[in-house]
Design an enzyme around this catalytic site. Sequence first.
Site, mmCIF file in Angstrom:
data_model
loop_
_atom_site.group_PDB
_atom_site.id
_atom_site.type_symbol
_atom_site.label_atom_id
_atom_site.label_comp_id
_atom_site.label_asym_id
_atom_site.label_seq_id
_atom_site.Cartn_x
_atom_site.Cartn_y
_atom_site.Cartn_z
ATOM 1 C CB SER A 145 -1.633 11.715 10.386
ATOM 2 O OG SER A 145 -1.949 12.788 10.977
ATOM 3 C CE1 TYR A 158 -6.736 10.447 12.028
ATOM 4 C CE2 TYR A 158 -4.820 11.576 12.815
ATOM 5 C CZ TYR A 158 -5.896 11.343 11.641
ATOM 6 O OH TYR A 158 -5.523 11.754 10.436
HETATM 7 P P1 NAD Z 1 -12.627 12.541 4.359
HETATM 8 O O1 NAD Z 1 -13.408 12.441 5.426
HETATM 9 O O2 NAD Z 1 -12.635 13.747 3.608
HETATM 10 O O3 NAD Z 1 -12.699 11.325 3.523
HETATM 11 C C1 NAD Z 1 -12.505 10.078 4.183
HETATM 12 C C2 NAD Z 1 -13.171 9.027 3.274
HETATM 13 O O4 NAD Z 1 -13.031 7.654 3.993
HETATM 14 C C3 NAD Z 1 -14.594 9.444 3.179
HETATM 15 O O5 NAD Z 1 -15.059 9.148 1.879
HETATM 16 C C4 NAD Z 1 -15.157 8.099 4.020
HETATM 17 O O6 NAD Z 1 -16.562 7.698 3.476
HETATM 18 C C5 NAD Z 1 -14.290 7.218 3.893
HETATM 19 N N1 NAD Z 1 -14.301 5.945 4.918
HETATM 20 C C6 NAD Z 1 -14.405 6.175 6.359
HETATM 21 N N2 NAD Z 1 -14.693 5.015 6.729
HETATM 22 C C7 NAD Z 1 -14.468 4.151 5.761
HETATM 23 C C8 NAD Z 1 -14.504 2.637 6.091
HETATM 24 N N3 NAD Z 1 -14.662 2.015 6.893
HETATM 25 N N4 NAD Z 1 -14.481 2.097 4.621
HETATM 26 C C9 NAD Z 1 -14.106 2.721 3.406
HETATM 27 N N5 NAD Z 1 -14.214 4.005 3.586
HETATM 28 C C10 NAD Z 1 -14.322 4.699 4.470
HETATM 29 O O7 NAD Z 1 -11.179 12.826 5.126
HETATM 30 P P2 NAD Z 1 -9.711 13.164 4.447
HETATM 31 O O8 NAD Z 1 -9.144 14.271 5.255
HETATM 32 O O9 NAD Z 1 -9.529 12.919 3.142
HETATM 33 O O10 NAD Z 1 -8.761 11.760 5.230
HETATM 34 C C11 NAD Z 1 -8.323 10.597 4.379
HETATM 35 C C12 NAD Z 1 -7.188 10.172 4.999
HETATM 36 O O11 NAD Z 1 -6.304 11.131 5.335
HETATM 37 C C13 NAD Z 1 -7.554 9.742 6.304
HETATM 38 O O12 NAD Z 1 -6.794 8.348 6.728
HETATM 39 C C14 NAD Z 1 -7.052 10.543 7.265
HETATM 40 O O13 NAD Z 1 -6.569 10.138 8.616
HETATM 41 C C15 NAD Z 1 -5.610 11.218 6.793
HETATM 42 N N6 NAD Z 1 -5.399 12.330 6.829
HETATM 43 C C16 NAD Z 1 -6.141 13.581 6.842
HETATM 44 C C17 NAD Z 1 -5.577 14.775 7.140
HETATM 45 C C18 NAD Z 1 -6.015 16.247 6.971
HETATM 46 O O14 NAD Z 1 -5.686 17.065 7.339
HETATM 47 N N7 NAD Z 1 -7.649 16.153 6.310
HETATM 48 C C19 NAD Z 1 -3.957 14.876 7.817
HETATM 49 C C20 NAD Z 1 -3.536 13.741 7.887
HETATM 50 C C21 NAD Z 1 -4.045 12.659 7.804
#
Ligand code: NAD
Length: 262
Positions: A145, A158
Amino acid sequence: MLGNVKGKVTLITGAASGIGKHMAEKFAEYGSAIVIADLNLDSAQSVADAIKAQYNVETLAVAMDVTNEEQVNAGIKATVAKFNKLDVVISNAGIQTIAPIVDFETSAWKRLIDIHLHGTFLVAKASMQQMIAQKTGGRVLVTGSIHSVEASKNKAAYVAAKHAQLGFVRSIAEEGAPHNISANLICPGFVRTPLVEKQIPEQAKTLGISEEQVIKNVMLGDTVDGEFTTLDDVANVALFLAGFETNALTGQHVLISHGIGM
Ligand code: NAD
């Protein structure tokens, strides 16, 4: 060809939603077999089935809590049983918890660190063991991130976990190199996934401002153009890194953030 994942096998954690799901779709579009790993098998299976139908690639769904070593190892084992190899792994599963440090529940801190850091370790460990055994090398990507390189208020767990992922990716780059395994950290800015939609009202409440102000000032205030990063932006970078043919690109972090953190 850059971004060539045709004929590869790619496993993505947290792939039933958001960024992970879109990376799975993108990699399938470019001809990779896909393993959807997520907490709930039914959700993972429905994403895997939809991708198979749309892109005509082989898919597999596995139930995997990335904090559970047995489930992680079983998921990698099932992947190899079906496809005989694993070429690309993307450690992407994640959660967010919004609270100031002084009010941060210790159990919530531990759970977040467990998923992002311990989970990434378990997934990388099992994947690297397989990649080394099959002697064809591999590509490890981790979804970090902008919080891998800078902090924000109310996201201490985080921020700490995402910074730690950067150190871990560099360690994989060092230890993976003799085996032709590269590792890189993908660092999105704000992408409108369920993870981000949920934190807009939470941040508004914690900071005492409106949801519009959270979006304009907190999330996009440091961008060069006031724009959200899209799912496609992130998936395209993942595709580029996964298909990059040499190890010139390893141990790196790539910010996909409209300038945040530059
Ligand atoms: P999201 O909530 O849409 O998806 C996250 C997924 O991870 C979900 O399907 C959930 O069931 C799964 N998950 C949660 N805990 C878990 C576990 N213990 N084991 C297996 N699966 C698990 O979120 P997203 O925004 O798509 O996030 C995905 C990644 O991207 C994360 O690592 C997040 O930190 C990172 N990220 C997101 C953003 C953003 O703006 N959305 C920005 C930077 C980084």
